[in-house]
Design a protein around this motif. Structure first.
Motif, PDB file in Angstrom:
ATOM      1  N   SER A 124     -10.911  -5.047  -1.516  1.00 14.19           N
ATOM      2  CA  SER A 124      -9.806  -4.715  -2.423  1.00 14.19           C
ATOM      3  C   SER A 124     -10.006  -5.330  -3.806  1.00 14.19           C
ATOM      4  O   SER A 124      -9.331  -4.948  -4.756  1.00 14.19           O
ATOM      5  CB  SER A 124      -8.481  -5.212  -1.843  1.00 14.19           C
ATOM      6  N   GLY A 125     -10.931  -6.297  -3.912  1.00 13.95           N
ATOM      7  CA  GLY A 125     -11.166  -6.973  -5.185  1.00 13.95           C
ATOM      8  C   GLY A 125     -10.261  -8.165  -5.407  1.00 13.95           C
ATOM      9  O   GLY A 125     -10.423  -8.906  -6.370  1.00 13.95           O
ATOM     10  N   ARG A 126      -9.302  -8.380  -4.519  1.00  6.40           N
ATOM     11  CA  ARG A 126      -8.392  -9.521  -4.648  1.00  6.40           C
ATOM     12  C   ARG A 126      -9.097 -10.780  -4.176  1.00  6.40           C
ATOM     13  O   ARG A 126      -9.663 -10.828  -3.096  1.00  6.40           O
ATOM     14  CB  ARG A 126      -7.145  -9.286  -3.813  1.00  6.40           C
ATOM     15  N   GLY A 127      -9.072 -11.815  -4.986  1.00 10.27           N
ATOM     16  CA  GLY A 127      -9.727 -13.066  -4.645  1.00 10.27           C
ATOM     17  C   GLY A 127      -8.830 -13.991  -3.851  1.00 10.27           C
ATOM     18  O   GLY A 127      -7.613 -14.022  -4.038  1.00 10.27           O
ATOM     19  N   VAL A 128      -9.452 -14.732  -2.946  1.00 10.52           N
ATOM     20  CA  VAL A 128      -8.763 -15.762  -2.175  1.00 10.52           C
ATOM     21  C   VAL A 128      -9.490 -17.079  -2.429  1.00 10.52           C
ATOM     22  O   VAL A 128     -10.685 -17.204  -2.126  1.00 10.52           O
ATOM     23  CB  VAL A 128      -8.776 -15.441  -0.659  1.00 10.52           C
ATOM     24  N   PHE A 129      -8.773 -18.038  -2.998  1.00  8.08           N
ATOM     25  CA  PHE A 129      -9.342 -19.373  -3.181  1.00  8.08           C
ATOM     26  C   PHE A 129      -9.168 -20.131  -1.873  1.00  8.08           C
ATOM     27  O   PHE A 129      -8.089 -20.125  -1.273  1.00  8.08           O
ATOM     28  CB  PHE A 129      -8.646 -20.107  -4.326  1.00  8.08           C
ATOM     29  N   LEU A 130     -10.258 -20.760  -1.434  1.00 10.18           N
ATOM     30  CA  LEU A 130     -10.260 -21.441  -0.142  1.00 10.18           C
ATOM     31  C   LEU A 130     -10.753 -22.862  -0.311  1.00 10.18           C
ATOM     32  O   LEU A 130     -11.812 -23.098  -0.899  1.00 10.18           O
ATOM     33  CB  LEU A 130     -11.175 -20.691   0.843  1.00 10.18           C
ATOM     34  N   GLU A 131      -9.996 -23.784   0.210  1.00  8.06           N
ATOM     35  CA  GLU A 131     -10.394 -25.188   0.239  1.00  8.06           C
ATOM     36  C   GLU A 131     -10.656 -25.548   1.697  1.00  8.06           C
ATOM     37  O   GLU A 131      -9.912 -25.139   2.597  1.00  8.06           O
ATOM     38  CB  GLU A 131      -9.279 -26.056  -0.353  1.00  8.06           C
ATOM     39  N   VAL A 132     -11.739 -26.291   1.966  1.00  6.80           N
ATOM     40  CA  VAL A 132     -12.134 -26.646   3.327  1.00  6.80           C
ATOM     41  C   VAL A 132     -11.959 -28.145   3.515  1.00  6.80           C
ATOM     42  O   VAL A 132     -12.386 -28.941   2.678  1.00  6.80           O
ATOM     43  CB  VAL A 132     -13.599 -26.240   3.592  1.00  6.80           C
TER      44      VAL A 132
ATOM     45  N   CYS B 227      -2.684 -20.995  -7.842  1.00  3.45           N
ATOM     46  CA  CYS B 227      -3.454 -19.755  -7.643  1.00  3.45           C
ATOM     47  C   CYS B 227      -2.571 -18.683  -7.026  1.00  3.45           C
ATOM     48  O   CYS B 227      -2.589 -17.522  -7.448  1.00  3.45           O
ATOM     49  CB  CYS B 227      -4.662 -20.009  -6.741  1.00  3.45           C
ATOM     50  N   ARG B 228      -1.798 -19.054  -6.036  1.00  5.57           N
ATOM     51  CA  ARG B 228      -0.910 -18.109  -5.358  1.00  5.57           C
ATOM     52  C   ARG B 228       0.128 -17.560  -6.330  1.00  5.57           C
ATOM     53  O   ARG B 228       0.419 -16.364  -6.350  1.00  5.57           O
ATOM     54  CB  ARG B 228      -0.238 -18.820  -4.174  1.00  5.57           C
ATOM     55  N   GLU B 229       0.687 -18.465  -7.161  1.00  7.38           N
ATOM     56  CA  GLU B 229       1.682 -18.045  -8.145  1.00  7.38           C
ATOM     57  C   GLU B 229       1.088 -17.079  -9.167  1.00  7.38           C
ATOM     58  O   GLU B 229       1.796 -16.249  -9.730  1.00  7.38           O
ATOM     59  CB  GLU B 229       2.272 -19.263  -8.847  1.00  7.38           C
ATOM     60  N   ALA B 230      -0.238 -17.172  -9.404  1.00  5.67           N
ATOM     61  CA  ALA B 230      -0.920 -16.284 -10.348  1.00  5.67           C
ATOM     62  C   ALA B 230      -1.366 -14.975  -9.700  1.00  5.67           C
ATOM     63  O   ALA B 230      -2.015 -14.155 -10.347  1.00  5.67           O
ATOM     64  CB  ALA B 230      -2.118 -17.010 -10.961  1.00  5.67           C
ATOM     65  N   GLY B 231      -1.036 -14.784  -8.410  1.00  8.27           N
ATOM     66  CA  GLY B 231      -1.348 -13.523  -7.755  1.00  8.27           C
ATOM     67  C   GLY B 231      -2.595 -13.516  -6.889  1.00  8.27           C
ATOM     68  O   GLY B 231      -2.950 -12.484  -6.322  1.00  8.27           O
ATOM     69  N   PHE B 232      -3.285 -14.643  -6.801  1.00  4.41           N
ATOM     70  CA  PHE B 232      -4.465 -14.737  -5.932  1.00  4.41           C
ATOM     71  C   PHE B 232      -4.030 -15.120  -4.522  1.00  4.41           C
ATOM     72  O   PHE B 232      -2.933 -15.627  -4.300  1.00  4.41           O
ATOM     73  CB  PHE B 232      -5.427 -15.808  -6.446  1.00  4.41           C
ATOM     74  N   GLY B 233      -4.936 -14.919  -3.566  1.00  8.22           N
ATOM     75  CA  GLY B 233      -4.731 -15.470  -2.247  1.00  8.22           C
ATOM     76  C   GLY B 233      -5.144 -16.935  -2.266  1.00  8.22           C
ATOM     77  O   GLY B 233      -5.939 -17.358  -3.115  1.00  8.22           O
TER      78      GLY B 233
END
Length: 194
Positions: free
Chosen positions: A124-132, A163-169
């Motif tokens: 979909s082109g939507r990015g998800v920022f992930l922290e491990v 990030c979530r507030e800006a529309g990213f996952g």
């Protein structure tokens, strides 16, 4: 995850968060600890630990402390302490289809004042920022995070919220570094901010 040349040793003491003294084949060795967390319930005098040969040129220690054994009601529990492998394990899992099938993977991505472990982009082109986050604290079959106060960890969570507030996952992946765990809970008593 595979290590070569692993040797058992006995933990003696930890003079600082980067070094430990162990008994290896009857002699005292100073080794590098690959986890800067407290690990107080694991790194106790007399505990069985495992070492892997250090490979970086110019090192001051020949060995890395990578795991410790903890007594439990179900028998000894082996816990990986190598915080440097957690992102590699997560990357392997994601690439194999994990929870983000068909995602393209970028590592160490900066957004705002945070650098996140991964940016995953799906079809979909939507990015998800992930922290491990690697989890080494266990009590009675339940894992807890964090094992020590972590301002850095709380800062990562605030960055993910932005990030979530800006529309990213946005997501956190907790890698439990042992077998036999049935649940994961926040360690509110140690770090209520996280």
């Amino acid at each position: 995850m595979r290590y070569d040349g692993v040797r058992p040793a006995v933990f003696l003491r930890r003079p600082n968060r980067f070094l430990a003294e162990v008994s290896l084949s009857g002699r005292t060795e100073t080794v590098h600890v690959k986890n800067t967390g407290r690990c107080r319930e694991l790194l106790v005098p007399g505990a069985a630990v495992w070492l892997a040969p250090g490979t970086a040129p110019g090192r001051r220690t020949a060995w890395d402390l990578i795991a410790a054994e903890k007594a439990s009601a179900a028998g000894p529990r082996l816990i990986n302490l190598d915080s440097q492998v957690v992102n590699g394990v997560a990357a392997e899992w994601i690439a194999a289809g994990g929870a983000f099938p068909s995602a393209s993977i970028r590592r160490e991505v900066t957004r705002g004042d945070s650098r996140f472990d991964f940016l995953l982009t799906g079809p979909s082109g939507r990015g998800v920022f992930l922290e491990v986050k690697g989890v080494t604290l266990e009590r009675g079959g339940t894992a807890f995070f964090p094992d020590a106060p972590t301002e850095r960890g709380a800062r990562h969570l605030r960055g993910l919220i932005r990030c979530r507030e800006a529309g990213f996952g946005a997501a956190v992946l907790f890698v439990i570094q042992m077998k036999g765990v049935s649940a994961l809970r926040p360690n509110d008593g140690t770090d209520p901010a996280f």
